[in-house]
Design a protein around this motif. Structure first.
Motif, PDB file in Angstrom:
ATOM      1  N   GLN A   1       9.546   5.930 -11.244  1.00  0.00           N
ATOM      2  CA  GLN A   1       9.058   4.559 -11.127  1.00  0.00           C
ATOM      3  C   GLN A   1       7.632   4.633 -10.600  1.00  0.00           C
ATOM      4  OE1 GLN A   1      11.607   1.994  -8.790  1.00  0.00           O
ATOM      5  NE2 GLN A   1      12.659   1.249 -10.604  1.00  0.00           N
ATOM      6  N   LYS A   2       6.731   3.980 -11.309  1.00  0.00           N
ATOM      7  CA  LYS A   2       5.321   3.990 -10.916  1.00  0.00           C
ATOM      8  C   LYS A   2       4.896   2.567 -10.561  1.00  0.00           C
ATOM      9  CE  LYS A   2       0.841   5.806 -12.432  1.00  0.00           C
ATOM     10  NZ  LYS A   2      -0.055   4.663 -12.248  1.00  0.00           N
ATOM     11  N   PHE A   3       4.564   2.377  -9.278  1.00  0.00           N
ATOM     12  CA  PHE A   3       4.111   1.071  -8.799  1.00  0.00           C
ATOM     13  C   PHE A   3       2.585   1.049  -8.743  1.00  0.00           C
ATOM     14  CE2 PHE A   3       8.447   1.066  -7.296  1.00  0.00           C
ATOM     15  CZ  PHE A   3       8.834  -0.258  -7.352  1.00  0.00           C
ATOM     16  N   GLU A   4       2.009  -0.027  -9.239  1.00  0.00           N
ATOM     17  CA  GLU A   4       0.560  -0.231  -9.171  1.00  0.00           C
ATOM     18  C   GLU A   4       0.326  -1.546  -8.431  1.00  0.00           C
ATOM     19  OE1 GLU A   4      -0.733  -0.167 -13.227  1.00  0.00           O
ATOM     20  OE2 GLU A   4       0.160   1.799 -13.622  1.00  0.00           O
TER      21      GLU A   4
ATOM     22  N   VAL B   1       2.363  -4.245 -10.783  1.00  0.00           N
ATOM     23  CA  VAL B   1       2.977  -3.751 -12.013  1.00  0.00           C
ATOM     24  C   VAL B   1       3.878  -2.573 -11.674  1.00  0.00           C
ATOM     25  CG1 VAL B   1       2.541  -2.659 -14.255  1.00  0.00           C
ATOM     26  CG2 VAL B   1       1.040  -4.491 -13.447  1.00  0.00           C
ATOM     27  N   ILE B   2       5.033  -2.527 -12.310  1.00  0.00           N
ATOM     28  CA  ILE B   2       5.944  -1.398 -12.162  1.00  0.00           C
ATOM     29  C   ILE B   2       6.223  -0.829 -13.550  1.00  0.00           C
ATOM     30  CG2 ILE B   2       7.905  -2.997 -12.154  1.00  0.00           C
ATOM     31  CD1 ILE B   2       9.486  -0.942 -10.601  1.00  0.00           C
TER      32      ILE B   2
ATOM     33  N   VAL C   1       0.844  -1.197   0.000  1.00  0.00           N
ATOM     34  CA  VAL C   1       0.000   0.000   0.000  1.00  0.00           C
ATOM     35  C   VAL C   1       0.875   1.241   0.000  1.00  0.00           C
ATOM     36  CG1 VAL C   1      -1.717   1.310   1.296  1.00  0.00           C
ATOM     37  CG2 VAL C   1      -1.912  -1.177   1.130  1.00  0.00           C
ATOM     38  N   MET C   2       1.932   1.242   0.807  1.00  0.00           N
ATOM     39  CA  MET C   2       2.849   2.383   0.862  1.00  0.00           C
ATOM     40  C   MET C   2       3.681   2.483  -0.416  1.00  0.00           C
ATOM     41  SD  MET C   2       5.606   3.318   3.855  1.00  0.00           S
ATOM     42  CE  MET C   2       4.288   3.399   5.085  1.00  0.00           C
ATOM     43  N   LEU C   3       4.023   1.333  -0.988  1.00  0.00           N
ATOM     44  CA  LEU C   3       4.825   1.315  -2.213  1.00  0.00           C
ATOM     45  C   LEU C   3       4.046   1.845  -3.407  1.00  0.00           C
ATOM     46  CD1 LEU C   3       7.498   0.424  -3.592  1.00  0.00           C
ATOM     47  CD2 LEU C   3       6.439  -1.837  -3.908  1.00  0.00           C
ATOM     48  N   ASP C   4       2.760   1.629  -3.428  1.00  0.00           N
ATOM     49  CA  ASP C   4       1.916   2.047  -4.547  1.00  0.00           C
ATOM     50  C   ASP C   4       2.031   3.555  -4.779  1.00  0.00           C
ATOM     51  OD1 ASP C   4      -0.614   1.155  -6.306  1.00  0.00           O
ATOM     52  OD2 ASP C   4      -1.036   3.119  -5.416  1.00  0.00           O
ATOM     53  N   GLY C   5       2.201   3.953  -6.048  1.00  0.00           N
ATOM     54  CA  GLY C   5       2.279   5.371  -6.372  1.00  0.00           C
ATOM     55  C   GLY C   5       3.466   5.682  -7.267  1.00  0.00           C
ATOM     56  N   THR C   6       3.761   6.969  -7.399  1.00  0.00           N
ATOM     57  CA  THR C   6       4.803   7.453  -8.293  1.00  0.00           C
ATOM     58  C   THR C   6       5.992   7.955  -7.495  1.00  0.00           C
ATOM     59  OG1 THR C   6       3.115   8.135  -9.900  1.00  0.00           O
ATOM     60  CG2 THR C   6       5.322   9.033 -10.182  1.00  0.00           C
ATOM     61  N   TRP C   7       7.192   7.533  -7.917  1.00  0.00           N
ATOM     62  CA  TRP C   7       8.442   7.896  -7.237  1.00  0.00           C
ATOM     63  C   TRP C   7       9.401   8.528  -8.237  1.00  0.00           C
ATOM     64  CZ3 TRP C   7       8.575   6.904  -1.979  1.00  0.00           C
ATOM     65  CH2 TRP C   7       7.568   6.045  -1.494  1.00  0.00           C
ATOM     66  N   ARG C   8       9.984   9.682  -7.874  1.00  0.00           N
ATOM     67  CA  ARG C   8      10.892  10.418  -8.761  1.00  0.00           C
ATOM     68  C   ARG C   8      12.345  10.063  -8.448  1.00  0.00           C
ATOM     69  NH1 ARG C   8       9.235  15.055  -7.775  1.00  0.00           N
ATOM     70  NH2 ARG C   8       8.101  15.540  -9.685  1.00  0.00           N
ATOM     71  N   LEU C   9      13.117   9.776  -9.491  1.00  0.00           N
ATOM     72  CA  LEU C   9      14.521   9.412  -9.315  1.00  0.00           C
ATOM     73  C   LEU C   9      15.339  10.635  -8.905  1.00  0.00           C
ATOM     74  CD1 LEU C   9      16.744   7.213  -9.680  1.00  0.00           C
ATOM     75  CD2 LEU C   9      17.072   8.131 -11.989  1.00  0.00           C
TER      76      LEU C   9
END
Length: 282
Positions: free
Chosen positions: A141-144, A153-154, A105-113
């Motif tokens: 990186q976008k985790f779903e 899905v990444i 749940v915390m991993l889900d979302g968009t992360w900027r390098l």
């Protein structure tokens, strides 16, 4: 965290006296932390409630890491000394929730390098630095995986552009998609599926060349504009010499909280420092 302590002493007359030691001022506390950090980067503070590390101390360590990568152009121009400092700061942050299971749940979302030492990403950044006709913008990186139990899905997202032909920094989008499965407490296995180019945003100069605003636009020119704006291409990822076997690899999520994600590609593929970003629509 500011704390007040009581110190007891017994004077010669035998009367017990209690002296209160007042909290240090915020400026002095900050100065002492910086000095201590310079000498012992990975020191640990025991909080009064018994927790191993205070939240403030953790945020300071994360700040140190982001400060260390700040002038490296996401790793492209990092010197050997800078890489050493970054690795040490990275290890410090990784130690704070080592062994905790991955929270999807915390991993889900968009992360900027913010930083990487991965060769495949540094090649893109180096190409943009050397070639005047190629630009690389933000990398995500976008985790779903919010409603999943063991994977999801990444999508690795790269914003790129060709000056004068496409819009600056975000002229087009490259998306490398993969499925992932949680295989241990902190390891996920990536199974890459496809590479896709999408979201073409042509520049005003190119648009004016194809269909001048002061002249009647022909049906052909409008069709060309529509084609460019909606163009997308996708290619499945396959191992060389095989027709069906997909490319995969292990990815170790070494740290995760609500605003920072640290990862290591298993097998010497490099380290990654991400911060949480606004949701990304693809």
């Amino acid at each position: 965290m500011e704390l007040a302590f009581a110190a007891s002493v017994y004077p010669a007359n035998g009367t017990r006296a209690i002296h209160e030691i007042k909290p240090l001022s915020p400026k002095l506390v900050s100065a002492k932390k910086r000095s201590f950090h310079n000498r012992f980067l990975c020191s640990v503070v025991v909080a009064p409630d018994g927790n191993r590390v205070s939240e403030v101390e953790l945020e300071n360590r994360k700040h140190d890491l982001l400060l260390a990568v700040q002038d490296t152009q996401r790793g492209l121009v990092a010197t050997a000394d800078q890489r050493s400092v970054i690795e040490e700061a990275l290890v410090c942050v990784e130690g704070y929730n080592r062994g905790a299971p991955i929270d999807l749940v915390m991993l889900d979302g968009t992360w900027r390098l913010q930083y990487t030492s991965a060769p495949d990403v540094l090649i893109l950044l180096e190409a943009a630095a050397r070639l005047p006709f190629f630009q690389v913008g933000q990398i995500f990186q976008k985790f779903e995986c919010r409603n999943q139990y063991s994977g999801g899905v990444i999508r690795n997202v790269v914003r790129w552009s060709i000056p004068n032909l496409l819009e600056e920094q975000e002229g087009a989008t490259l998306v490398v998609s993969a499925k992932f499965e949680v295989v241990s407490v902190r390891n996920i296995y990536l199974l890459f599926e496809e590479i896709k180019i999408q979201d073409i945003n042509i520049s005003e100069q190119l648009q004016a060349l194809i269909a001048p605003a002061l002249l009647p636009r022909s049906f052909l020119s409008l069709q060309i504009l529509q084609f460019l704006r909606t163009f997308s291409a996708q290619v499945p990822i396959r191992n060389p010499g095989t027709a069906r076997r997909s490319v995969g690899g292990l990815y170790y999520l070494s740290y995760l909280d609500k605003n920072m994600l640290l990862g290591r590609a298993v097998g010497g593929g490099g380290i990654f420092v991400f911060t949480k970003a606004q949701p990304l629509e693809l």
